[in-house]
Design a protein around this motif. Structure first.
Motif, PDB file in Angstrom:
ATOM      1  N   ASN A 113      20.279  53.622  -8.841  1.00  0.00           N
ATOM      2  CA  ASN A 113      19.857  52.496  -8.047  1.00  0.00           C
ATOM      3  C   ASN A 113      20.772  52.597  -7.084  1.00  0.00           C
ATOM      4  OD1 ASN A 113      19.796  49.735  -7.649  1.00  0.00           O
ATOM      5  ND2 ASN A 113      20.704  48.924  -9.088  1.00  0.00           N
ATOM      6  N   MET A 114      20.211  51.631  -5.898  1.00  0.00           N
ATOM      7  CA  MET A 114      21.293  51.144  -4.950  1.00  0.00           C
ATOM      8  C   MET A 114      20.991  52.317  -4.098  1.00  0.00           C
ATOM      9  SD  MET A 114      23.178  48.177  -5.291  1.00  0.00           S
ATOM     10  CE  MET A 114      24.279  48.217  -7.040  1.00  0.00           C
ATOM     11  N   GLU A 174      18.577  40.811  -2.366  1.00  0.00           N
ATOM     12  CA  GLU A 174      19.940  39.062  -2.079  1.00  0.00           C
ATOM     13  C   GLU A 174      18.628  38.103  -2.335  1.00  0.00           C
ATOM     14  OE1 GLU A 174      22.802  39.706  -4.415  1.00  0.00           O
ATOM     15  OE2 GLU A 174      23.078  37.709  -4.226  1.00  0.00           O
ATOM     16  N   ASP A 175      18.152  37.885  -1.337  1.00  0.00           N
ATOM     17  CA  ASP A 175      17.663  36.663  -0.788  1.00  0.00           C
ATOM     18  C   ASP A 175      16.533  36.404  -2.189  1.00  0.00           C
ATOM     19  OD1 ASP A 175      19.651  36.011   1.241  1.00  0.00           O
ATOM     20  OD2 ASP A 175      18.771  36.872   2.976  1.00  0.00           O
ATOM     21  N   SER A 176      15.886  37.375  -2.244  1.00  0.00           N
ATOM     22  CA  SER A 176      15.116  36.754  -3.503  1.00  0.00           C
ATOM     23  C   SER A 176      15.692  36.894  -4.968  1.00  0.00           C
ATOM     24  CB  SER A 176      13.686  38.401  -3.733  1.00  0.00           C
ATOM     25  OG  SER A 176      14.049  38.304  -2.040  1.00  0.00           O
ATOM     26  N   LEU A 177      16.897  36.360  -5.277  1.00  0.00           N
ATOM     27  CA  LEU A 177      17.537  36.215  -6.636  1.00  0.00           C
ATOM     28  C   LEU A 177      16.692  34.838  -6.854  1.00  0.00           C
ATOM     29  CD1 LEU A 177      20.403  38.456  -6.954  1.00  0.00           C
ATOM     30  CD2 LEU A 177      18.082  39.147  -7.581  1.00  0.00           C
ATOM     31  N   SER A 178      17.070  34.062  -7.654  1.00  0.00           N
ATOM     32  CA  SER A 178      16.422  33.219  -7.602  1.00  0.00           C
ATOM     33  C   SER A 178      15.330  32.321  -8.680  1.00  0.00           C
ATOM     34  CB  SER A 178      17.454  31.566  -7.136  1.00  0.00           C
ATOM     35  OG  SER A 178      18.362  31.967  -7.208  1.00  0.00           O
ATOM     36  N   SER A 179      13.999  32.949  -7.590  1.00  0.00           N
ATOM     37  CA  SER A 179      13.023  33.117  -7.744  1.00  0.00           C
ATOM     38  C   SER A 179      12.124  34.319  -7.894  1.00  0.00           C
ATOM     39  CB  SER A 179      12.442  33.253  -6.414  1.00  0.00           C
ATOM     40  OG  SER A 179      11.298  33.287  -6.276  1.00  0.00           O
ATOM     41  N   VAL A 180      11.494  34.628  -9.640  1.00  0.00           N
ATOM     42  CA  VAL A 180      11.145  34.935  -9.864  1.00  0.00           C
ATOM     43  C   VAL A 180       9.512  35.495  -9.556  1.00  0.00           C
ATOM     44  CG1 VAL A 180       9.100  35.796 -12.144  1.00  0.00           C
ATOM     45  CG2 VAL A 180      11.888  35.005 -11.817  1.00  0.00           C
ATOM     46  N   GLU A 181       9.370  34.700  -8.192  1.00  0.00           N
ATOM     47  CA  GLU A 181       8.314  35.444  -6.998  1.00  0.00           C
ATOM     48  C   GLU A 181       8.414  36.000  -6.655  1.00  0.00           C
ATOM     49  OE1 GLU A 181       8.582  31.797  -7.533  1.00  0.00           O
ATOM     50  OE2 GLU A 181       7.243  31.840  -9.975  1.00  0.00           O
ATOM     51  N   SER A 194       9.298  39.738  -7.878  1.00  0.00           N
ATOM     52  CA  SER A 194       8.636  40.732  -8.180  1.00  0.00           C
ATOM     53  C   SER A 194       7.639  41.302  -6.253  1.00  0.00           C
ATOM     54  CB  SER A 194       7.042  40.353  -9.025  1.00  0.00           C
ATOM     55  OG  SER A 194       6.824  39.159  -7.959  1.00  0.00           O
ATOM     56  N   LYS A 195       8.124  40.866  -5.466  1.00  0.00           N
ATOM     57  CA  LYS A 195       7.217  40.737  -4.743  1.00  0.00           C
ATOM     58  C   LYS A 195       8.349  41.974  -3.483  1.00  0.00           C
ATOM     59  CE  LYS A 195       4.523  37.362  -3.553  1.00  0.00           C
ATOM     60  NZ  LYS A 195       4.614  36.165  -3.977  1.00  0.00           N
ATOM     61  N   THR A 196       9.885  42.885  -4.213  1.00  0.00           N
ATOM     62  CA  THR A 196      10.637  43.232  -3.604  1.00  0.00           C
ATOM     63  C   THR A 196      10.657  44.369  -3.906  1.00  0.00           C
ATOM     64  OG1 THR A 196      12.138  43.116  -5.306  1.00  0.00           O
ATOM     65  CG2 THR A 196      12.706  41.235  -3.995  1.00  0.00           C
ATOM     66  N   GLU A 197      10.541  45.328  -2.535  1.00  0.00           N
ATOM     67  CA  GLU A 197      10.695  46.731  -2.417  1.00  0.00           C
ATOM     68  C   GLU A 197      11.523  47.235  -3.624  1.00  0.00           C
ATOM     69  OE1 GLU A 197       9.132  48.908  -0.313  1.00  0.00           O
ATOM     70  OE2 GLU A 197       8.626  47.610  -0.104  1.00  0.00           O
ATOM     71  N   PHE A 198      12.538  46.115  -4.461  1.00  0.00           N
ATOM     72  CA  PHE A 198      13.178  46.600  -5.918  1.00  0.00           C
ATOM     73  C   PHE A 198      12.424  46.781  -6.769  1.00  0.00           C
ATOM     74  CE2 PHE A 198      15.067  44.775  -9.174  1.00  0.00           C
ATOM     75  CZ  PHE A 198      16.210  45.711  -9.555  1.00  0.00           C
ATOM     76  N   ALA A 199      11.837  45.911  -7.002  1.00  0.00           N
ATOM     77  CA  ALA A 199      10.368  46.007  -7.946  1.00  0.00           C
ATOM     78  C   ALA A 199       9.836  46.883  -7.760  1.00  0.00           C
ATOM     79  CB  ALA A 199      10.109  43.961  -8.329  1.00  0.00           C
ATOM     80  N   PHE A 219      18.321  50.956  -2.073  1.00  0.00           N
ATOM     81  CA  PHE A 219      19.056  49.691  -2.174  1.00  0.00           C
ATOM     82  C   PHE A 219      18.345  49.049  -0.961  1.00  0.00           C
ATOM     83  CE2 PHE A 219      21.540  46.714   1.091  1.00  0.00           C
ATOM     84  CZ  PHE A 219      22.281  46.696   0.396  1.00  0.00           C
ATOM     85  N   ASP A 220      17.916  47.979  -1.467  1.00  0.00           N
ATOM     86  CA  ASP A 220      17.054  46.489  -0.528  1.00  0.00           C
ATOM     87  C   ASP A 220      17.373  45.804  -0.294  1.00  0.00           C
ATOM     88  OD1 ASP A 220      15.200  45.276  -0.235  1.00  0.00           O
ATOM     89  OD2 ASP A 220      14.127  45.144  -2.373  1.00  0.00           O
TER      90      ASP A 220
END
Ligand SMILES: Nc1ncnc2c1ncn2[C@@H]1O[C@H](COP(=O)(O)OP(=O)(O)O)[C@@H](O)[C@H]1O
Ligand SMILES: Nc1ncnc2c1ncn2[C@@H]1O[C@H](COP(=O)(O)OP(=O)(O)O)[C@@H](O)[C@H]1O
Ligand SMILES: [Mg+2]
Ligand SMILES: [Mg+2]
Ligand SMILES: [Mg+2]
Ligand SMILES: [Mg+2]
Ligand code: NI
Ligand code: NI
Ligand SMILES: [Zn+2]
Ligand SMILES: [Zn+2]
Lengths: 249, 134, 249, 134
Positions: free
Chosen positions: C186-187, C217-224, C227-232, C212-213
């Motif tokens: 990871n990362m 960090e700014d997507s945390l707390s929002s499941v929507e 799921s749209k991050t590169e990470f996901a 590493f995406d």
């Protein structure tokens, strides 16, 4: 059975030549406790202070790798003398486990910590830096019990995941009136006063930020390289605040 | 020779205990040496005597007994004696355990089920069994 | 006293409707166990699997923050029913400690884990994902003891600090013949086959890398948002390998 | 009502124990309810009876006793009873401890030195004191 643990009674004696004992701590792992502990120890030694470094993260001891040393076993005298590495007296579980895992229950962690404190001969030190494992489990509770004049230096990233858990730790330390030197914000990547603001709200001194330094990873294992990183420079700026002991007491 | 540091601990703990309980400075201290720690009894006894000599006023006699180690697996419940697993230790590993007995978890497994999750039920290391005024 | 711990005997029963139980684990903190556990649970639920998520990091529980939920207390029936959040049955110590610290010794950690396992009613699940605390202490040893068919999913960054400690964990798991699904890197930030190579050398399946995406960090707390991050997306590519259960057995 | 899940555990553990020891299916089970967990004795007893009814062949009688909680500070050695700290708990906190007794560490401190590092020496929760053939 009397149940006197003889080892406890000698720990104070063992540490009586040590002026300040600082636990570098956080509830969360991976926030930079180990790189900060090592670099802090190195920087203090560079300034002429007598420094000891104790790695208490038994599950993922890191300081020997950060410092790039091949573990040389401590000398056995009337106790164990930690080897001096780059001007730092260094003690770690790594001497005893080498490349093996240390699957320890809490009671074993406590016992191992007390044993190490009872047999390690630090002699005179200005600073003993303790690199803590994450959390507020046995290692943290045991070191609080064993060393009455322990001071905590907290580390958090700017992630709320890290902050929420450090907040829990601060509450626990406050409940017990344990001194906290302050908090370092590490691996800062974007402008935000989130940590600074929250620390102030809790009455904890904000010591400063260390930015994310992409060059740090490749410098690990080389003390010369580490001390030339941006990371080290930022840490250097924080050190004067650490030395103003009276400020936080 | 790190036995000295442990002997210092015993003398300090015993005299602290005696003072706290208002004993006169003549005491008998019973010490148990747990098998796992492999303390050298001779060095340890010598250390106790030397350290005690330096204390003014105190007269202390020591009784030193050994305590066999007993290990118990938390996974399968099997209990065993140290002798069963000790022979598999290298000299270096035994030395590591001599310094920090709990490190046994890095070098031993349950002989029955291979679990590393065992309890050191008895004979881990040094303990003070009693301190009496004499 | 007989010393029968009644709770142990019922745990198997409680989990008998659960097909696979996966502990997401590492010796080091901050490598991404929690974001991977949550995202994995979400992605499996999206695919129609019945999923449970159990946050066992009592010192820094994170999953409630990653999922962005306000802890709603489990329903009390003939046991505790974990609330369903975004299709996932979610159990965490957070319900019981809220914003308080949980300063627990090893024995307390073990007891709390066993209690949770004994009273939580998961019913039918395809996957129970357990987000582990760092290390190989009480939580890890206890969960190994309590759940015989536990599988480990390991996480490491490409830092040798993280790898050395995961290597220790792998050794411990192998000594006891505990199944390891594989390792996620990871990362990842720079090209290197360090983890892949080392994993192979130890006979551990390399499941793939997640870069590493900077947007995570700014997507945390929002499941929507998560799921749209590169990470996901990168994690998604790894899932098929997880589902090929026979491969690693 | 999560008392049911604990009652299931007791019935399962007791019958497993009886089977393992070759007992006939008539047993007496003594259960201790630790004060800290605040198990509702009535619900718990009712649950035990209902669960036992559904077991074929088994005849089980239960003896249920309460065990007072005893807490001991690891920092200063002070021992205290639950009643001394319980009154400071909110209803919600008491409920949390009801589910996970160890969570007491989040809500209690040593009355003497404020340490959060205390041992739950007795009366944590449910335990089986004995299983006998009758
Ligand atoms: N300021 C920083 N810039 C870049 N990388 C960092 C920084 N601080 C820490 N790291 C890296 O983050 C990882 C975790 O740091 P570490 O000191 O091991 O954390 P901890 O001891 O809290 O678990 C390491 O790989 C380390 O090199
Ligand atoms: N692939 C990634 N890209 C960017 N940030 C990541 C990635 N994986 C994890 N993180 C961040 O790293 C930090 C540690 O992750 P976390 O899941 O909490 O680790 P752990 O549970 O192992 O302690 C969190 O702030 C998380 O948002
Ligand atoms: Mg560290
Ligand atoms: Mg020797
Ligand atoms: Mg986590
Ligand atoms: Mg209730
Ligand atoms: Ni020795
Ligand atoms: Ni209930
Ligand atoms: Zn065994
Ligand atoms: Zn106290």
């Amino acid at each position: 059975m009397l149940g006197i643990d003889a080892r406890f009674s000698v720990i104070e004696d063992r540490l009586k030549g040590v002026k300040r004992i600082i636990a570098v701590s956080a509830c969360k792992g991976g926030v930079g406790k180990s790189v900060i502990s090592c670099s802090l120890a190195l920087k203090l030694a560079e300034r002429g202070y007598k420094v000891g470094l104790l790695d208490l993260d038994f599950f993922s001891p890191s300081d020997h790798m950060i410092l790039g040393i091949k573990p040389a076993f401590p000398q056995e005298e009337k106790g164990l003398l930690p080897p001096t590495i780059y001007g730092i007296k260094f003690m770690s579980i790594i001497y005893f486990i080498e490349d093996k895992p240390a699957p320890l229950r809490g009671i074993d962690v406590s016992n191992a910590i007390i044993e190490l404190l009872a047999i390690t001969i630090w002699k005179e030190l200005d600073f003993l830096i303790i690199d803590m494992p994450p959390g507020i489990g046995d290692a943290t509770l045991e070191i609080i019990r064993a060393i009455k004049r322990l001071e905590f230096l907290l580390v958090s990233t700017q992630s709320k995941l890290a902050w929420e858990s450090v907040e829990r730790m601060i509450k626990m330390l406050k409940q017990q009136s344990i001194p906290v030197i302050g908090i370092i914000e590490n691996m800062k990547q974007k402008d935000s006063d989130f940590i600074k603001r929250n620390a102030k709200d809790l009455g904890i001194r904000y010591l400063g930020a260390i930015k994310f330094d992409p060059g740090l990873e490749d410098s690990l294992s080389s003390v010369e390289k580490i001390s030339k990183t941006e990371f080290a420079k930022w840490l250097e700026e924080i050190i004067p605040k650490l030395l103003q002991q009276e400020k936080f007491k | 020779m790190h036995e000295w540091s442990l002997a210092q601990a015993v003398v300090k703990a015993a005299t602290d205990f005696a003072n706290k309980n208002g004993f006169k400075k003549r005491i008998k201290v019973s010490v148990l040496l747990g098998e796992l720690q492999q303390i050298d009894k001779e060095i340890f006894t010598h250390a106790l005597e030397e350290i005690t000599k330096e204390l003014k006023d105190w007269h202390i006699t020591y009784e030193i007994k050994e305590e066999k180690a007993k290990l118990k697996c938390r996974t399968c419940g099997f209990e065993w004696n140290l002798s069963e697993t000790k022979k598999r230790l290298s000299e270096k590993q035994a030395e590591f355990i001599h310094f920090i007995p709990d490190i046994a978890h890095s070098y031993m497994q349950c002989p029955n089920c291979k679990s590393v999750d065992f309890e050191i039920k008895k004979g881990r290391g040094l303990s003070i069994a009693s301190v009496e005024e004499i």
